[in-house]
Design a protein around this motif. Structure first.
Motif, PDB file in Angstrom:
ATOM      1  N   LEU A  71       0.827  -1.194   0.000  1.00 36.73           N
ATOM      2  CA  LEU A  71       0.000   0.000   0.000  1.00 36.73           C
ATOM      3  C   LEU A  71       0.871   1.258   0.000  1.00 36.73           C
ATOM      4  N   GLU A  72       1.966   1.221   0.787  1.00 32.71           N
ATOM      5  CA  GLU A  72       2.869   2.379   0.808  1.00 32.71           C
ATOM      6  C   GLU A  72       3.507   2.592  -0.563  1.00 32.71           C
ATOM      7  N   LYS A  73       3.873   1.499  -1.230  1.00 32.70           N
ATOM      8  CA  LYS A  73       4.456   1.615  -2.566  1.00 32.70           C
ATOM      9  C   LYS A  73       3.445   2.206  -3.543  1.00 32.70           C
ATOM     10  N   ALA A  74       2.183   1.749  -3.437  1.00 28.70           N
ATOM     11  CA  ALA A  74       1.147   2.281  -4.322  1.00 28.70           C
ATOM     12  C   ALA A  74       0.932   3.763  -4.066  1.00 28.70           C
ATOM     13  N   ASN A  75       0.913   4.148  -2.771  1.00 24.13           N
ATOM     14  CA  ASN A  75       0.738   5.558  -2.442  1.00 24.13           C
ATOM     15  C   ASN A  75       1.907   6.390  -2.945  1.00 24.13           C
ATOM     16  N   ARG A  76       3.118   5.836  -2.830  1.00 24.17           N
ATOM     17  CA  ARG A  76       4.290   6.568  -3.311  1.00 24.17           C
ATOM     18  C   ARG A  76       4.217   6.775  -4.821  1.00 24.17           C
ATOM     19  N   ASN A  77       3.766   5.740  -5.535  1.00 25.24           N
ATOM     20  CA  ASN A  77       3.661   5.865  -6.984  1.00 25.24           C
ATOM     21  C   ASN A  77       2.606   6.894  -7.375  1.00 25.24           C
ATOM     22  N   GLN A  78       1.493   6.942  -6.606  1.00 25.44           N
ATOM     23  CA  GLN A  78       0.457   7.929  -6.885  1.00 25.44           C
ATOM     24  C   GLN A  78       0.952   9.348  -6.650  1.00 25.44           C
ATOM     25  N   ARG A  79       1.858   9.498  -5.704  1.00 23.79           N
ATOM     26  CA  ARG A  79       2.304  10.844  -5.342  1.00 23.79           C
ATOM     27  C   ARG A  79       3.541  11.281  -6.108  1.00 23.79           C
ATOM     28  N   VAL A  80       4.481  10.350  -6.347  1.00 23.22           N
ATOM     29  CA  VAL A  80       5.744  10.767  -6.951  1.00 23.22           C
ATOM     30  C   VAL A  80       6.145   9.950  -8.174  1.00 23.22           C
ATOM     31  N   GLY A  81       5.403   8.914  -8.511  1.00 22.08           N
ATOM     32  CA  GLY A  81       5.759   8.069  -9.643  1.00 22.08           C
ATOM     33  C   GLY A  81       4.940   8.384 -10.884  1.00 22.08           C
ATOM     34  N   PHE A  82       4.953   7.461 -11.831  1.00 18.23           N
ATOM     35  CA  PHE A  82       4.241   7.677 -13.084  1.00 18.23           C
ATOM     36  C   PHE A  82       2.744   7.442 -12.945  1.00 18.23           C
ATOM     37  N   GLY A  83       2.282   7.071 -11.748  1.00 16.47           N
ATOM     38  CA  GLY A  83       0.852   6.924 -11.516  1.00 16.47           C
ATOM     39  C   GLY A  83       0.156   8.229 -11.181  1.00 16.47           C
ATOM     40  N   ARG A  84       0.898   9.341 -11.115  1.00 16.86           N
ATOM     41  CA  ARG A  84       0.307  10.633 -10.778  1.00 16.86           C
ATOM     42  C   ARG A  84      -0.640  11.106 -11.875  1.00 16.86           C
ATOM     43  N   LYS A  85      -1.717  11.745 -11.487  1.00 15.42           N
ATOM     44  CA  LYS A  85      -2.737  12.133 -12.461  1.00 15.42           C
ATOM     45  C   LYS A  85      -2.247  13.217 -13.412  1.00 15.42           C
TER      46      LYS A  85
END
Length: 310
Positions: A71-85
């Motif tokens: 979950l932390e990895k997913a949150n990190r990707n949403q905030r700083v990775g290529f998963g950001r909107k």
């Protein structure tokens, strides 16, 4: 009664795959290998991004990141990775603040370690600080939006933007600490230990009285700079290195080694949309047909990448 089932955990947003990023990088190389058209900057700038330092990544250690939960990895990707909107939400082409010359001082690295750049890259009290202060003095202290605001006619190269370029794994083997890379002059100036005399000579000969083309070494081919300034913004620390790897894969697949060089660099602005890419290419391209680069992109498979062109 049986206990109520636990809610399903949120699906992790995975970082873009190497194939996907390589495909996007190859497509970008296609455009970089043809004649570039000068673009006027936008009349407005993207909003100033927040600086994210999620747990573990802010300390920059592999061990701390390995301890993250899914979950932390997913949150990190949403905030700083290529998963950001905001990734791919708009084009960054032509959004750089106006300047006439872009200089990169080869010094340190964006990665965690003893030579990591500080959050403000010119506040380290080192050779980078000396070059920055010398440019500021030459411009009479005029500095705005990351650019030394030389008055028209006051020097030979116009308004100057200064960044740091990585030395080491994400640098170029032909660069040495103390080098200054100048664009669009396409020159490398060797300052060695950046002594006061060496810096003063560079400012005089390559910025003020000369335009940098009569001295130094000629840089050939196209040059890509990707922001990897992790201490400034964690988004660049995550996305920048991934883009550099993808570009190197695309360059190799297209047979463009020696024609296109990729380096990590310090803060360029617009980090809300990281990873950010700067491309400097000679008029007429770099000697590889668009068909070859397009074929490399097609063979990589996948969709578009996560970077923007500034």
């Amino acid at each position: 009664a049986a206990p109520a089932p636990l809610p399903a955990p949120p699906q992790p947003l995975m970082l873009a795959s190497r194939a996907t990023l390589t495909t996007g990088a190859a497509a970008l190389l296609v455009s970089a290998s043809t004649t570039l058209t000068r673009r006027l900057p936008r009349l407005h700038s993207p909003p100033h991004p927040r600086v994210y330092h999620p747990r573990g990544f802010a300390r920059g250690t592999r061990a701390s990141r390995a301890m993250e939960t899914p979950l932390e990895k997913a949150n990190r990707n949403q905030r700083v990775g290529f998963g950001r909107k905001e990734v791919n939400s708009e084009s960054l082409v032509g959004t750089v603040k106006h300047h006439d010359c872009h200089a990169f001082f080869v010094h340190g690295t964006g990665a965690a370690g003893p030579t990591q750049w500080p959050q403000q890259e010119f506040d380290g009290g080192d050779a980078a600080t000396a070059v920055n202060e010398a440019l500021r003095a030459a411009a009479g202290g005029a500095f705005k939006s990351g650019v030394f605001q030389f008055e028209p006619g006051a020097n030979k190269v116009g308004k100057v933007k200064l960044n740091l370029s990585e030395h080491g794994e994400r640098g170029h083997t032909g660069d040495a600490p103390g080098d200054v890379l100048m664009f669009p002059q396409m020159r490398r100036h060797r300052l060695g230990d950046a002594s006061p005399d060496a810096v003063a000579s560079f400012i005089s000969g390559a910025v003020m009285e000369g335009d940098g083309t009569a001295t130094g070494e000629r840089l050939e081919g196209a040059h890509l700079f990707v922001c990897t300034h992790a201490a400034r913004d964690a988004r660049c620390g995550v996305c920048g290195p991934a883009l550099i790897d993808a570009f190197k894969d695309a360059i190799a697949a297209a047979g463009m080694e020696g024609l296109v060089t990729v380096r990590g660099c310090s803060h360029t602005g617009g980090h809300k949309y990281a990873g950010n890419v700067l491309i400097f290419a000679p008029e007429g391209g770099v000697g590889v047909s668009g068909d070859a680069a397009a074929a490399a992109a097609a063979s990589a498979g996948g969709g578009g990448g996560g970077g923007g062109v500034s």
